[in-house]
Write a protein that holds these residues in place. Structure first.
Motif, PDB file in Angstrom:
ATOM      1  N   ASP A 155       8.093  -7.428   7.067  1.00  0.00           N
ATOM      2  CA  ASP A 155       7.975  -8.636   6.248  1.00  0.00           C
ATOM      3  C   ASP A 155       7.536  -8.339   4.819  1.00  0.00           C
ATOM      4  O   ASP A 155       7.269  -9.267   4.038  1.00  0.00           O
ATOM      5  N   PHE A 156       7.458  -7.072   4.435  1.00  0.00           N
ATOM      6  CA  PHE A 156       7.042  -6.711   3.078  1.00  0.00           C
ATOM      7  C   PHE A 156       8.139  -7.102   2.097  1.00  0.00           C
ATOM      8  O   PHE A 156       9.322  -6.842   2.329  1.00  0.00           O
ATOM      9  N   GLN A 157       7.745  -7.728   0.972  1.00  0.00           N
ATOM     10  CA  GLN A 157       8.700  -8.262   0.005  1.00  0.00           C
ATOM     11  C   GLN A 157       8.737  -7.402  -1.263  1.00  0.00           C
ATOM     12  O   GLN A 157       7.686  -7.023  -1.797  1.00  0.00           O
ATOM     13  N   ASN A 164       1.616 -22.236   0.069  1.00  0.00           N
ATOM     14  CA  ASN A 164       1.735 -20.858  -0.434  1.00  0.00           C
ATOM     15  C   ASN A 164       1.411 -20.793  -1.926  1.00  0.00           C
ATOM     16  O   ASN A 164       2.208 -20.339  -2.745  1.00  0.00           O
ATOM     17  N   TRP A 176      -3.070 -16.938  -1.396  1.00  0.00           N
ATOM     18  CA  TRP A 176      -2.831 -15.521  -1.654  1.00  0.00           C
ATOM     19  C   TRP A 176      -3.366 -15.163  -3.036  1.00  0.00           C
ATOM     20  O   TRP A 176      -3.664 -16.051  -3.839  1.00  0.00           O
ATOM     21  N   PRO A 236      -3.481 -12.828   2.124  1.00  0.00           N
ATOM     22  CA  PRO A 236      -2.399 -11.942   1.671  1.00  0.00           C
ATOM     23  C   PRO A 236      -2.580 -11.577   0.198  1.00  0.00           C
ATOM     24  O   PRO A 236      -3.034 -12.386  -0.615  1.00  0.00           O
ATOM     25  N   TYR A 292      -0.518  -9.696  -3.131  1.00  0.00           N
ATOM     26  CA  TYR A 292       0.724  -9.199  -3.712  1.00  0.00           C
ATOM     27  C   TYR A 292       0.392  -8.421  -4.985  1.00  0.00           C
ATOM     28  O   TYR A 292      -0.491  -8.833  -5.748  1.00  0.00           O
ATOM     29  N   VAL A 322      -1.261  -0.259   2.542  1.00  0.00           N
ATOM     30  CA  VAL A 322      -0.700  -0.869   3.751  1.00  0.00           C
ATOM     31  C   VAL A 322      -1.131  -0.084   4.980  1.00  0.00           C
ATOM     32  O   VAL A 322      -1.552  -0.662   5.994  1.00  0.00           O
ATOM     33  N   PRO A 324      -3.992  -6.305   3.696  1.00  0.00           N
ATOM     34  CA  PRO A 324      -2.874  -7.237   3.949  1.00  0.00           C
ATOM     35  C   PRO A 324      -1.980  -7.412   2.733  1.00  0.00           C
ATOM     36  O   PRO A 324      -1.843  -8.510   2.174  1.00  0.00           O
ATOM     37  N   LYS A 379       1.424  -7.807   0.940  1.00  0.00           N
ATOM     38  CA  LYS A 379       2.666  -8.428   1.399  1.00  0.00           C
ATOM     39  C   LYS A 379       3.847  -8.253   0.465  1.00  0.00           C
ATOM     40  O   LYS A 379       4.965  -8.631   0.828  1.00  0.00           O
ATOM     41  N   GLY A 380       3.624  -7.703  -0.733  1.00  0.00           N
ATOM     42  CA  GLY A 380       4.751  -7.563  -1.630  1.00  0.00           C
ATOM     43  C   GLY A 380       4.411  -6.795  -2.886  1.00  0.00           C
ATOM     44  O   GLY A 380       3.239  -6.645  -3.257  1.00  0.00           O
TER      45      GLY A 380
END
Length: 452
Positions: A21-23, A226, A298, A357, A359, A396, A401, A403-404
């Motif tokens: 699910d990593f963006q 979000n 986030w 999360p 980023y 990671v 956590p 995520k991108g």
């Protein structure tokens, strides 16, 4: 991890090196690429700042920029063509509300409708930023970020955007890089509105967070989800082992990094910073922390460099200066220090976000990229990305956590007061013809993201 090649033309990692699910994304901003002279966009304080002699390199401004306003389909094709998952873009307050308040500009809202729908049609997730520094000039006339009312003006603008686009946005952050909005622009005077005033700075440092909180409240009321906080970070290291240098670096860290995180997550400001700004803060500012600390979903980290900090020998707050460091530097004269990104990912996770999360919402470098034979080779950028992706991968693996990861930037663009010379893009732009040419880094990224 992919087998490393000797030539610096390969991204060392593929999608399989990160969670499913990593963006992966790329970022840009409205004033830097759209062209403020198109689509009945209102005048912003960046237009007037750039029109003032001496404020920008060669007097360059953003009236045309990359003409993304007309060329957005081609630009979104470049995002999807690279295999990227997300596009982090910003909306111009002056384009949506030319007066800053009141009647919206239909052409502006229609443009962002087309842009967001264009992303969705290409399978790109829209990551929106509501403010990336182009304040409508009529609001600047009323004091801009010095005026407490800006929090209400920004909440109203948020509601206009949210009602029109909120159902289609994958993620939204109110304000990009509050340090730049407040300190760089009101204390150092290097960005619009170009002030050097400690009272203005103290108010802007507070009001930018109050506006952030009011915007999050407005989006929550519309049912949007979000929602995030995006701040910029610089790793502050003492220039030597002296007690004075260590204190100066800690103060720089407080101003640049901890002020905004402390406000949102701890309902307080760093005491060493308040020692200088406190006498100039708005009356009863502490009463605003409940709004400032409205929960987010986030946290975004914008990271580029470290700074070596020393005392400047003066008695005037903040009494510090930057010292040139020994590490290799980008065209911005910023040291390349990937370890700083690792430090901030851990700090945000352990000291602030507590499981939210995270980023990396901006990371990239400027280099003197040139076209030759229809190609633009940028091996230093590929190496930069590899070194920072190594830190991301390590974070990671350590359970942060994350995520991108978003690269700054999609296009070479208007680099604010530095004009068009500093090229951050994965895509080269000829600013005479506006022709786009993907650089070697774009091709390397495309290959890496397509690999299993």
């Amino acid at each position: 991890m992919a087998e490393r090649q000797a030539a610096r033309d390969v991204i060392d990692y593929t999608r399989s090196d990160f969670p499913p699910d990593f963006q992966f994304g790329v970022a840009a901003s409205s004033y830097q690429i759209e062209g403020s002279s198109f689509g009945s966009c209102g005048t912003s304080h960046w237009d007037t700042f750039a029109a003032t002699p001496g404020n920008t390199a060669r007097g360059e401004e953003g009236s045309v920029a990359c003409d993304h306003y007309h060329r957005w389909p081609q630009d979104l094709d470049l995002v999807s063509g690279a295999g990227l998952d997300c596009y982090r873009f910003s909306m111009s307050w002056a384009r949506v509300l030319p007066e800053g308040r009141g009647q919206p500009n239909p052409e502006g809202l229609d443009f962002y409708d087309r842009l967001v729908d264009g992303m969705l049609e290409r399978g790109i997730k829209p990551f929106a930023t509501l403010y990336h520094w182009d304040l409508p000039a009529p609001l600047a006339d009323l004091g801009g970020w010095r005026n407490r009312d800006i929090a209400s003006w920004f909440a109203d603008y948020t509601e206009v955007v949210g009602r029109r686009l909120g159902d289609r946005l994958a993620a939204t952050a109110p304000i990009n890089e509050p340090w730049c909005v407040a300190w760089l622009s009101h204390f150092m005077g290097l960005h619009a509105p170009g002030l050097r005033d400690i009272r203005a700075t103290a108010r802007a440092m507070h009001h930018v967070l109050l506006a952030h909180g009011r915007s999050i409240e407005a989006m929550r009321a519309l049912g949007m989800t979000n929602l995030g906080l995006v701040t910029n970070f610089e790793y502050a290291a003492p220039a030597d082992d002296s007690v004075e240098a260590k204190a100066a670096a800690n103060l720089y860290d407080g101003i640049y990094n901890r002020w905004f995180l402390d406000g949102v997550f701890k309902k307080a400001y760093p005491p060493e910073v308040l020692a200088g700004l406190g006498p100039h803060m708005p009356e009863d500012y502490e009463d605003d922390f409940d709004v400032i600390a409205t929960p987010v979903d986030w946290v975004g980290i914008n990271y580029y460099t470290r700074k070596l900090i020393a005392p400047d020998g003066s008695s005037q707050f903040p009494a510090l200066k930057e010292v040139e460091g020994p590490l290799p530097k980008t065209l911005m004269d910023w040291e390349i220090y990937p370890e700083g990104l690792s430090f901030f990912m851990r700090r945000v996770h352990e000291d602030y976000a507590k499981g939210l999360p995270i980023y990396v919402t901006e990371n990239g470098m400027a280099s003197p990229d040139r076209l030759a034979g229809g190609k633009a080779d940028d091996p230093d950028r590929i190496e930069f990305l590899n070194r920072h992706l190594a830190e991301v991968r390590r974070a990671v693996d350590d359970g942060i956590p994350l995520k991108g990861y978003f690269i700054w930037s999609l296009l070479d663009n208007y680099e604010w007061a530095l004009g068009y010379e500093k090229r951050f893009g994965l895509v080269h732009v000829d600013f005479e013809t506006l022709e786009r040419t993907p650089k070697a880094s774009w091709h390397a990224l495309k290959k890496a993201l397509a690999a299993a």
